[in-house]
Design a protein around this motif. Structure first.
Motif, PDB file in Angstrom:
ATOM      1  N   ALA A   1     -42.009   4.068 -20.184  1.00 25.70           N
ATOM      2  CA  ALA A   1     -42.424   2.783 -20.756  1.00 25.70           C
ATOM      3  C   ALA A   1     -42.369   2.835 -22.279  1.00 25.70           C
ATOM      4  O   ALA A   1     -41.935   1.871 -22.928  1.00 25.70           O
ATOM      5  CB  ALA A   1     -43.823   2.417 -20.278  1.00 25.70           C
ATOM      6  N   ALA A   2     -42.775   3.960 -22.853  1.00 20.16           N
ATOM      7  CA  ALA A   2     -42.721   4.114 -24.307  1.00 20.16           C
ATOM      8  C   ALA A   2     -41.269   4.072 -24.796  1.00 20.16           C
ATOM      9  O   ALA A   2     -40.966   3.453 -25.829  1.00 20.16           O
ATOM     10  CB  ALA A   2     -43.399   5.416 -24.725  1.00 20.16           C
ATOM     11  N   GLU A   3     -40.363   4.706 -24.047  1.00 20.29           N
ATOM     12  CA  GLU A   3     -38.940   4.661 -24.398  1.00 20.29           C
ATOM     13  C   GLU A   3     -38.413   3.233 -24.324  1.00 20.29           C
ATOM     14  O   GLU A   3     -37.639   2.794 -25.184  1.00 20.29           O
ATOM     15  CB  GLU A   3     -38.133   5.566 -23.475  1.00 20.29           C
ATOM     16  CG  GLU A   3     -38.323   7.041 -23.719  1.00 20.29           C
ATOM     17  CD  GLU A   3     -37.484   7.900 -22.785  1.00 20.29           C
ATOM     18  OE1 GLU A   3     -36.368   7.463 -22.399  1.00 20.29           O
ATOM     19  OE2 GLU A   3     -37.928   9.008 -22.439  1.00 20.29           O
ATOM     20  N   CYS A   4     -38.820   2.502 -23.278  1.00 21.24           N
ATOM     21  CA  CYS A   4     -38.387   1.103 -23.134  1.00 21.24           C
ATOM     22  C   CYS A   4     -38.940   0.255 -24.279  1.00 21.24           C
ATOM     23  O   CYS A   4     -38.224  -0.594 -24.824  1.00 21.24           O
ATOM     24  CB  CYS A   4     -38.848   0.536 -21.796  1.00 21.24           C
ATOM     25  SG  CYS A   4     -37.972   1.197 -20.366  1.00 21.24           S
ATOM     26  N   ASP A   5     -40.204   0.475 -24.638  1.00 23.22           N
ATOM     27  CA  ASP A   5     -40.800  -0.269 -25.752  1.00 23.22           C
ATOM     28  C   ASP A   5     -40.037   0.010 -27.048  1.00 23.22           C
ATOM     29  O   ASP A   5     -39.747  -0.914 -27.813  1.00 23.22           O
ATOM     30  CB  ASP A   5     -42.274   0.095 -25.923  1.00 23.22           C
ATOM     31  CG  ASP A   5     -43.147  -0.465 -24.814  1.00 23.22           C
ATOM     32  OD1 ASP A   5     -42.743  -1.467 -24.178  1.00 23.22           O
ATOM     33  OD2 ASP A   5     -44.233   0.098 -24.580  1.00 23.22           O
ATOM     34  N   ASP A   6     -39.712   1.262 -27.279  1.00 24.00           N
ATOM     35  CA  ASP A   6     -38.967   1.640 -28.472  1.00 24.00           C
ATOM     36  C   ASP A   6     -37.590   0.974 -28.472  1.00 24.00           C
ATOM     37  O   ASP A   6     -37.161   0.407 -29.481  1.00 24.00           O
ATOM     38  CB  ASP A   6     -38.834   3.167 -28.542  1.00 24.00           C
ATOM     39  CG  ASP A   6     -38.182   3.634 -29.823  1.00 24.00           C
ATOM     40  OD1 ASP A   6     -38.604   3.161 -30.903  1.00 24.00           O
ATOM     41  OD2 ASP A   6     -37.262   4.475 -29.757  1.00 24.00           O
ATOM     42  N   PHE A   7     -36.915   1.025 -27.339  1.00 23.50           N
ATOM     43  CA  PHE A   7     -35.600   0.393 -27.215  1.00 23.50           C
ATOM     44  C   PHE A   7     -35.705  -1.108 -27.467  1.00 23.50           C
ATOM     45  O   PHE A   7     -34.896  -1.684 -28.205  1.00 23.50           O
ATOM     46  CB  PHE A   7     -35.021   0.659 -25.823  1.00 23.50           C
ATOM     47  CG  PHE A   7     -33.651   0.074 -25.611  1.00 23.50           C
ATOM     48  CD1 PHE A   7     -32.523   0.801 -25.925  1.00 23.50           C
ATOM     49  CD2 PHE A   7     -33.501  -1.212 -25.116  1.00 23.50           C
ATOM     50  CE1 PHE A   7     -31.257   0.266 -25.740  1.00 23.50           C
ATOM     51  CE2 PHE A   7     -32.244  -1.759 -24.933  1.00 23.50           C
ATOM     52  CZ  PHE A   7     -31.117  -1.022 -25.246  1.00 23.50           C
ATOM     53  N   ASN A   8     -36.715  -1.751 -26.861  1.00 21.54           N
ATOM     54  CA  ASN A   8     -36.881  -3.198 -27.009  1.00 21.54           C
ATOM     55  C   ASN A   8     -37.182  -3.574 -28.466  1.00 21.54           C
ATOM     56  O   ASN A   8     -36.671  -4.582 -28.964  1.00 21.54           O
ATOM     57  CB  ASN A   8     -37.977  -3.707 -26.089  1.00 21.54           C
ATOM     58  CG  ASN A   8     -37.565  -3.646 -24.630  1.00 21.54           C
ATOM     59  OD1 ASN A   8     -36.386  -3.555 -24.312  1.00 21.54           O
ATOM     60  ND2 ASN A   8     -38.531  -3.677 -23.741  1.00 21.54           N
ATOM     61  N   ASN A   9     -38.011  -2.788 -29.133  1.00 22.21           N
ATOM     62  CA  ASN A   9     -38.322  -3.068 -30.539  1.00 22.21           C
ATOM     63  C   ASN A   9     -37.066  -2.982 -31.399  1.00 22.21           C
ATOM     64  O   ASN A   9     -36.847  -3.812 -32.280  1.00 22.21           O
ATOM     65  CB  ASN A   9     -39.396  -2.113 -31.058  1.00 22.21           C
ATOM     66  CG  ASN A   9     -40.751  -2.397 -30.451  1.00 22.21           C
ATOM     67  OD1 ASN A   9     -41.033  -3.508 -30.013  1.00 22.21           O
ATOM     68  ND2 ASN A   9     -41.594  -1.384 -30.392  1.00 22.21           N
ATOM     69  N   LYS A  10     -36.219  -1.989 -31.124  1.00 28.01           N
ATOM     70  CA  LYS A  10     -34.963  -1.859 -31.871  1.00 28.01           C
ATOM     71  C   LYS A  10     -34.014  -3.010 -31.536  1.00 28.01           C
ATOM     72  O   LYS A  10     -33.331  -3.537 -32.414  1.00 28.01           O
ATOM     73  CB  LYS A  10     -34.294  -0.521 -31.562  1.00 28.01           C
ATOM     74  CG  LYS A  10     -35.026   0.666 -32.150  1.00 28.01           C
ATOM     75  CD  LYS A  10     -34.385   1.976 -31.735  1.00 28.01           C
ATOM     76  CE  LYS A  10     -35.175   3.165 -32.246  1.00 28.01           C
ATOM     77  NZ  LYS A  10     -34.657   4.435 -31.730  1.00 28.01           N
ATOM     78  N   ALA A  11     -33.988  -3.398 -30.258  1.00 23.70           N
ATOM     79  CA  ALA A  11     -33.092  -4.475 -29.831  1.00 23.70           C
ATOM     80  C   ALA A  11     -33.499  -5.816 -30.439  1.00 23.70           C
ATOM     81  O   ALA A  11     -32.644  -6.676 -30.680  1.00 23.70           O
ATOM     82  CB  ALA A  11     -33.082  -4.576 -28.307  1.00 23.70           C
ATOM     83  N   LEU A  12     -34.776  -6.007 -30.687  1.00 26.24           N
ATOM     84  CA  LEU A  12     -35.248  -7.280 -31.229  1.00 26.24           C
ATOM     85  C   LEU A  12     -35.290  -7.291 -32.759  1.00 26.24           C
ATOM     86  O   LEU A  12     -35.632  -8.312 -33.352  1.00 26.24           O
ATOM     87  CB  LEU A  12     -36.637  -7.596 -30.664  1.00 26.24           C
ATOM     88  CG  LEU A  12     -36.687  -7.799 -29.147  1.00 26.24           C
ATOM     89  CD1 LEU A  12     -38.122  -8.016 -28.692  1.00 26.24           C
ATOM     90  CD2 LEU A  12     -35.806  -8.952 -28.719  1.00 26.24           C
TER      91      LEU A  12
END
Length: 170
Positions: free
Chosen positions: A133-144
């Motif tokens: 979940a932390a990896e997904c959050d990090d990915f999403n923050n970078k994507a946005l």
């Protein structure tokens, strides 16, 4: 040996690993597919469409197929507990593993109590989900972020563990 060459040459341990990986991959594909396209109930909102099958020349489906589809919808639309849960919370589903359970052919645990080995496996599983979940959050923050470039400018929520349910999601 490489399982792609001949499964018959695999040891029991390699066969177990291959089977485990195959089942895990299947569960992932089903989960990702369902999370990507949505759930069944939205397809049954229009009565002329809910049958999923139309006889040639008809404007709506058959009653039998509509009933079958409605049954599928009723069983797949029930909200399920989330996959991620805090220990001791309402979403903690370790009670499903109350003993005695069989591990490696041996009964473990007492009736009404979750065996320590099973509890530990659940705690490790939850920790791994939190890490993902932390990896997904990090990915999403970078994507946005404003400087995100195509194709890395789309978030990844459909496979984010904090949004997955225990039914198909598992």
């Amino acid at each position: 040996p490489d399982p792609a060459e001949n499964v018959r040459d695999c040891s029991a341990e390699e066969l177990w690993q291959l089977t485990s990986n195959l089942l895990t991959r299947y569960c992932y594909l089903v989960t990702a597919g369902h999370e990507q396209v949505g759930t069944v109930p939205v397809y049954a909102q229009d009565v002329s469409f809910c049958a999923f099958h139309w006889p040639k020349g008809e404007s709506c489906g058959t009653k039998q197929t509509a009933i079958t589809s409605a049954t599928l919808m009723s069983f797949t639309s029930t909200p399920m507990p989330l996959l991620m849960a805090e220990e001791g919370s309402e979403g903690d589903w370790t009670h499903l593993f109350e003993g005695p359970v069989t591990i490696n052919g041996e009964p473990v645990g007492e009736a009404g109590a979750v065996p320590p080995a099973v509890k530990k496996a659940w705690v490790v599983f939850q920790a791994e989900l939190k890490a993902m979940a932390a990896e997904c959050d990090d990915f999403n923050n970078k994507a946005l972020s404003a400087d995100a470039q195509f194709p890395h400018c789309f978030g990844m929520w459909q496979t984010h563990p904090s949004h997955l349910e225990t039914s198909v999601s598992v």
